[in-house]
Design an enzyme around this catalytic site. Structure first.
Site, PDB file in Angstrom:
ATOM      1  N   MET A 134     -14.152  20.795   1.362  1.00 58.33           N
ATOM      2  CA  MET A 134     -13.522  22.089   1.664  1.00 58.33           C
ATOM      3  C   MET A 134     -13.563  22.291   3.167  1.00 58.33           C
ATOM      4  O   MET A 134     -14.404  21.728   3.860  1.00 58.33           O
ATOM      5  CB  MET A 134     -14.330  23.231   1.022  1.00 58.33           C
ATOM      6  CG  MET A 134     -14.113  23.426  -0.453  1.00 58.33           C
ATOM      7  SD  MET A 134     -14.794  24.991  -0.970  1.00 58.33           S
ATOM      8  CE  MET A 134     -16.469  24.887  -0.422  1.00 58.33           C
ATOM      9  N   SER A 135     -12.650  23.134   3.661  1.00 53.50           N
ATOM     10  CA  SER A 135     -12.752  23.550   5.048  1.00 53.50           C
ATOM     11  C   SER A 135     -12.364  25.021   5.124  1.00 53.50           C
ATOM     12  O   SER A 135     -11.813  25.563   4.151  1.00 53.50           O
ATOM     13  CB  SER A 135     -11.844  22.696   5.926  1.00 53.50           C
ATOM     14  OG  SER A 135     -10.504  22.890   5.537  1.00 53.50           O
ATOM     15  N   ASP A 193       0.850  -1.183   0.000  1.00 55.21           N
ATOM     16  CA  ASP A 193       0.000   0.000   0.000  1.00 55.21           C
ATOM     17  C   ASP A 193       0.881   1.227   0.000  1.00 55.21           C
ATOM     18  O   ASP A 193       1.895   1.267   0.694  1.00 55.21           O
ATOM     19  CB  ASP A 193      -0.880   0.004   1.251  1.00 55.21           C
ATOM     20  CG  ASP A 193      -2.103  -0.867   1.062  1.00 55.21           C
ATOM     21  OD1 ASP A 193      -2.635  -0.873  -0.065  1.00 55.21           O
ATOM     22  OD2 ASP A 193      -2.511  -1.531   2.022  1.00 55.21           O
TER      23      ASP A 193
END
Lengths: 569, 681
Positions: free
Chosen positions: B381-382, B304
């Site tokens: 979004m922040s 991974d």
């Protein structure tokens, strides 16, 4: 060693080297049913054979069916030959009015020819009729060789195929080998032998009056045809007791070279076939070189030892200038005799042109060791290849672990089942040689046949069992093998050495064929190149040496030191 | 387990215990499992019986007693090797047993979930139990309700608490670990006696140790060789009688013991146990030796990206201002928008702004009245809404573009280009907006862990291909793959893709190893030849894999591969060594056997050993001592180097093959000189 003898070995080897690729490629094409130049001639014959015998050439066998077919075929051939020998006095082509062959000798001989051993406890010219020689024996010279090659091809298919159930059709392999490989080459070789003076007729023995005024009977017969397949099929059973030492069988140094050439040619070619059918030519060559190194080492040692001669003769001032000529034909000399001895025992042929019994201890130990190693130095046709694959499996297993992976051979994992079968084959061979000779050494029945006492007698007995087990058939001479004990015990050894070795090997073929093929990466154990060749040589030598060193040290080695100290037997 | 990690292989406590075990192991029933050493024991018994006065004539008591003692020593040394290898595991099992104290469980039964007290050992699969702070979790299970911090040091040796919560991939808990805070309801997933700790005890103790496939194959080979040598020695008796010399049974047994592969026979099981132990020292629990062995065969590693190849999180590396915007302005707003963002990405933005422009992160409370707009998967979004209408935002490009358009702003062309450039370089662009104005782009980059490229190079030399698995788009994935030096990548991978990839590689004849933790990794973990589950992962994942990494560090898969290879190499090397040794032993014993009858055989005594007795004795002693001398090698494994198979083979053949031929010549000669000097032979 003189330059001349050295040159002989080198020239011989170069001839074999030259023929390896063409013959190998040809055999690959024959057994893969690809086109060959003989197809127009032979395909109709082949189809006829299948129609008459009811063989479906498109159907393939799994390993068990293949093995059973081979066993049934061999059993029928064995019984037929036995029968022919027993009633030869009632059959045609018996100008010298030979009587029926004694049961134990007939049995021994039938087993001997069926197993491609051609151990001869009899003198051909005074025991067998022309009919027996041609139908009973020469027939086996062809088919026992074809069986050996078929088995080798089946094993190679097992290695090459991926997740497969079948390994070919025994009847097809047998037929194609006989028609495409053995017959054409024999035809050419017999013609060449005739040109050298080998005879081919059905006359009764000729009578000649010697200078002393005595009448000498000189046996006649269809020799050239038997001679060619005798060498090509690594059979070794001569028409005459003196085998290739007899002028009718092997008249000139040229015929001698031709015979030696025939002995190795198919075995060498099969190395290339192995590489070609598995798609790893370099692997095939690595195996070829391993065999070559073992062959050349043996040839040099024997030639050196024979040329060096017997120090006792030198001390007495009776030594011949060129070495130990005892038991050798003057027309061949040291070089051709020593080389022939090495080749015939490397290849489980067993034809001889000199008495191995009369070699110096070291010179005579080379043929003995060659047979003890399992007849894998080019070996009997086919048998040498499958014997060598046995060693490859073991070498790959032991050394393969050292590269940090589950051992694999050409992408096939070598697992417990395969190791078990390989070890079984090794055990069977060691058992047959060691226990057989031990029984001989411990019983009056065994020791009473020896010509010489002491270490040399031990060599004679060990040689007989090594020769029988290795399906070689050459005799150390000296030993009177036509006794009940030896006829039965050696027939058993021949039987064990052939069939009990083949069954585990076919098991390996089936097991490998069924396996997935692993990807080839930088971490894969390399089975090509000099390192692998070295490993394989070491494996063959160490397994052989470790098994047989004790008995060898009591036989030829101690005899060598005793000879140097002035004692003979 | 960290406490035991420091336990050395030859800790006095372990050695003491091993000495005792070695005697217990002399029992024929146990010896029979090892045919080679069993034969030695039978030989030792026989020579002991032959010492009884009157049983045989011409007894050289000094000689025969010594042979007998050394044969027993050979058996004892083999047992000792195995016992020492088991020692560390046994010590660990003891420690684990202490952790598994009998606890009571608070079982919730019936549909009304009535709480009752039961012994933990009575819990069955499917029971629900409630566990609160400072209580021990009574059995393996899955959290079905609540969230808690758990101390798993009893298993991992790591004392930092971990979070376990209902749902998702962090729901598995292990019996014997302790809840530190909060309250969880756990559904029990294992029957009594089959819990993780139970299995772990069995594994480290070696109680359920089964021979691995290669070990079985090697056993067969060794047994076969032993039988061949049995033929060679037994037939020597009639050959000797024929030759007019008598060989005593004691001497034949001595010869047999020297020839059969005792060195590898004695050390084989120790090598396997030690290999498992080495895996355990890395805090990895292999469910079987077969799994460890299989990892040596692996030639494709699926890794991974996140957490294995790259650091777990992306970091801001650059501020790319929009046209007409100062970079410092962008940085300031970016920092502002990230103050409430506690993710590593957010923190890295604050730090980058400070480094580049000396902007100190302000405390949120100094900013006056504001409300925080958290990141959601939907808006992507922040940001922060200030009093007075000022709104700063940062987020994914298309989300910010949509947001800007919706409030009537325009998205500059240049920013669009910057964004594309960042993405094409494998980075993640975040766009920053202040009101309607787009200020520019933050370049977030995956940071490849240090040293990974070298490790992948090493793997490549060993013939192992690494494939990076990532959810990123192909462009980003290709860039990181190149930077990390992996051979291949699988982008936008779903669990089904993973499974398909494994199947495809296996069809090509490759053996595949992978790591995973989520429930949806379970099919792939089960399909892979080696599947290493993270201890933090879900129960299905842990059951599907054949190894569990207690530290949950996927990079360790590489170590496991190396240990697997080392294990096989050690077996091969010692087998080769053992067989090669026989050459010298022959040269010692064979001339000695027949010297009386054939003094000429002295020529074969190339070591010039003093007397026949000293020659045989020296070979037997060497054969016994070499076992002890090689125990450290067997337990630590042969030195492993990441090279191609050809070079490894050449190296090991030289050391253990050629070396194996030469060393005993020197050793036997030295022992002979010593024996002669002290008049023992």
């Amino acid at each position: 060693m003189t330059t001349l003898e050295l040159l002989k070995i080198v020239i011989y080897f170069l001839l074999i080297l030259a023929v390896t690729k063409p013959l190998g490629l040809y055999m690959k094409r024959v057994f893969s049913k690809e086109k060959t130049f003989l197809d127009p001639l032979l395909r109709p014959v082949e189809r006829l054979v299948y129609r008459v015998s009811g063989v479906d050439e498109t159907k393939e066998h799994d390993w068990k069916q293949y093995t059973i077919a081979m066993l049934v075929f061999s059993a029928v051939g064995l019984l037929l030959t036995y029968l022919i020998e027993r009633i030869q006095h009632l059959l045609p082509l018996n100008p010298d009015k030979m009587g029926a062959v004694a049961p134990d000798l007939a049995w021994n001989t039938a087993v001997s020819f069926t197993t491609n051993t051609n151990w001869q406890a009899y003198s051909g010219e005074s025991t067998m009729s022309h009919f027996t020689q041609m139908v009973g024996l020469t027939f086996h010279n062809f088919v026992s060789a074809a069986v050996g090659i078929a088995l080798a091809i089946a094993l190679i298919r097992g290695i090459a195929r991926v997740s497969a159930k079948t390994i070919g059709n025994f009847w097809v392999d047998l037929t194609r080998c006989t028609l495409w490989v053995l017959l054409p080459i024999c035809l050419a070789a017999a013609t060449l032998l005739l040109s050298q003076g080998v005879i081919q007729n059905f006359h009764p023995s000729a009578e000649a009056t010697t200078v002393e005024g005595k009448v000498q009977k000189i046996p006649q017969g269809p020799i050239a045809s038997q001679e060619a397949i005798k060498e090509l099929g690594t059979n070794g059973g001569g028409f005459f007791n003196a085998n290739s030492g007899f002028p009718y069988e092997n008249p000139t140094p040229s015929s001698n070279l031709l015979e030696m050439f025939l002995i190795f040619s198919l075995g060498a070619g099969l190395c290339y076939t192995l590489g070609s059918m598995t798609g790893k030519l370099r692997h095939g060559w690595a195996v070829f070189w391993a065999m070559s190194i073992l062959f050349l080492a043996g040839a040099f040692i024997t030639t050196y030892a024979e040329q060096h001669g017997n120090p006792m003769h030198q001390r007495l001032g009776v030594a011949t200038a060129d070495g130990n000529m005892e038991g050798k034909e003057v027309r061949f000399g040291i070089g051709d005799s020593a080389l022939f001895a090495t080749i015939t025992t490397d290849a489980s042929c067993g034809a001889v042109n000199a008495w191995h019994d009369s070699f110096t201890p070291i010179g005579g130990s080379v043929p003995l060791i060659n047979m003890m190693l399992g007849e894998v130095i080019f070996g009997g046709v086919g048998a040498g290849m499958y014997g060598m694959i046995l060693f490859i499996v073991l070498a790959v297993f032991i050394a393969g672990l050292m590269v940090g992976r589950t051992p694999e051979y050409l992408g096939k994992k070598i697992e417990a089942h395969d190791v078990k079968l390989a070890m079984l084959a090794v055990l069977i061979l060691a058992f047959s040689v060691l226990v057989g000779s031990a029984v001989a050494a411990a019983t009056a029945a065994g020791t009473s046949s020896t010509l010489n006492a002491g270490p040399h007698g031990l060599s004679e007995m060990t040689y007989a069992f090594a020769s029988a087990t290795g399906n070689n058939g050459s005799a150390f001479a000296g030993l009177n093998a036509n006794t009940k004990f030896y006829n039965i015990a050696l027939a058993l050894s021949m039987f064990v050495g052939r069939f009990l070795m083949i069954i585990p090997l076919m098991g390996i073929a089936g097991s490998l064929a069924a396996k997935k093929k692993l990807a080839d990466t930088a971490g894969t154990f390399p089975v090509d190149g000099p390192l692998f060749t070295f490993l394989l040589v070491a494996m063959v030598l160490i397994v052989g040496a470790l098994t047989y060193f004790p008995v060898l040290s009591l036989g030829p080695y101690v005899e060598h030191f005793l000879m140097n100290a002035g004692k003979v037997f | 387990m960290s406490a035991q990690k420091k336990l050395s292989l030859f800790d006095p406590a372990i050695v003491r215990r091993a000495l005792l075990d070695s005697v217990v192991k002399l029992s024929p029933r146990r010896m029979m499992k090892n045919p080679v050493m069993f034969l030695v024991e039978v030989g030792a018994v026989l020579t002991t019986i032959l010492l009884i006065p009157g049983l045989s004539k011409h007894v050289d008591y000094l000689f025969q007693t010594q042979i007998t003692l050394w044969l027993w020593a050979t058996v004892f040394f083999a047992n000792f090797a195995e016992a020492v290898a088991e020692g560390r595991g046994k010590a660990q099992a003891d420690a684990l047993r202490k952790a598994k104290t009998e606890t009571t469980a608070r079982r919730l039964s019936g549909p009304e979930r009535k709480e009752e007290q039961v012994a933990a050992s009575q819990l069955r699969k499917g029971d629900l139990v409630v566990v609160e702070a400072s209580q021990i979790i009574p059995g393996d299970g899955t959290v079905v309700e609540g969230i808690a911090s758990v101390n798993e040091s009893a298993i991992t040796g790591e004392s930092a608490p971990v979070i376990r919560e209902a749902g998702g991939d962090r729901s598995a808990v292990t019996g014997g670990t302790m809840v530190l805070s909060d309250r969880i309801v756990v559904e029990i997933t294992s029957e009594p006696g089959q819990t993780f700790i139970d299995r772990m005890i069995k594994l480290v103790e070696g109680a359920e140790r089964q021979k691995t496939p290669n070990e079985i194959a090697l056993d067969i080979l060794l047994a076969g060789l032993t039988i061949v040598f049995l033929f060679a020695t037994v037939t020597l008796k009639p050959f000797a009688i024929y030759s007019g010399s008598d060989v005593s049974v004691t001497v034949l047994i001595a010869l047999l013991v020297c020839l059969i592969p005792t060195t590898i026979g004695a050390l084989l099981s120790a090598i396997g146990i030690a290999g498992m132990d080495r895996v355990l020292q890395h805090n990895i629990l292999a469910m079987s030796g077969r799994a460890v062995e299989a990892s040596g065969d692996v030639n494709v590693l699926l890794l991974d990206k996140t957490g294995t190849i790259t650091l777990g999180n992306r970091q801001a590396v650059e501020f790319i201002a929009a046209p007409g915007v100062e970079a410092s302005t962008l940085a300031e707003v970016a920092q502002l928008s990230s103050l409430a963002d506690e993710t590593p990405e957010g923190r890295s933005i604050v730090i980058l702004a400070k480094e580049r422009f000396g902007l100190r992160g302000r405390e949120l409370k100094t900013l006056g009245s504001h409300s925080i707009v958290p990141f959601t998967a939907k808006t992507r979004m922040s940001g922060i809404d200030f009093e007075g209408g000022r709104a700063v935002r940062k987020g994914a490009t298309d989300s910010v573009a949509e947001y800007i358009h919706s409030i009537g702003g325009t998205f500059p062309e240049q920013v669009q280009q910057d964004v594309s450039r960042v993405a094409s370089e494998g980075g993640t662009p975040l766009v920053v907006a202040d009101g309607k104005q787009v200020l520019g782009t933050i370049y977030l980059k995956d940071i490849v862990k240090g040293g990974m490229k070298e490790r992948f190079d090493r793997l490549r030399m060993m013939g192992i291909r690494t494939v990076m698995i990532t959810g990123d788009n192909p462009l980003t994935a290709a860039f990181i793959a190149r930077e990390a030096g992996v051979d291949d990548f699988l982008a936008q991978a779903t669990p089904e893709d993973k499974l398909a990839l494994i199947r495809k590689e296996q069809a090509k004849g490759n053996l595949v190893a992978m790591t995973g933790d989520g429930t949806n990794d379970a099919p792939a973990l089960a399909q892979a030849d080696v599947g290493m589950a993270m201890n933090t992962g879900t129960q299905p994942a842990k059951e599907a894999g054949n190894m569990v990494d207690l530290d949950s560090n996927p990079t360790k898969l590489i170590e496991v591969v190396e240990i697997g290879k080392q294990l096989l190499m050690t077996r091969g090397a010692l087998t080769t060594f053992s067989i090669a040794n026989d050459v010298a032993k022959y040269f010692a014993i064979i001339p000695a056997l027949f010297l009386v009858t054939f003094p000429e055989l002295q020529a074969l005594n190339i070591m010039r050993l003093a007397t026949p007795q000293s020659a045989i004795l020296s070979a037997v002693i060497f054969n016994a001592i070499i076992i002890i001398a090689l125990i450290p090698l067997a337990l630590r494994g042969v030195k492993y180097r990441p090279l191609g198979a050809g070079r490894i083979l050449r190296r090991n053949l030289l050391i253990y093959g050629v070396g194996g031929v030469i060393i005993p010549f020197i050793g036997i000669k030295a022992i002979d000189l010593l024996l002669h000097a002290v008049h023992l032979a």
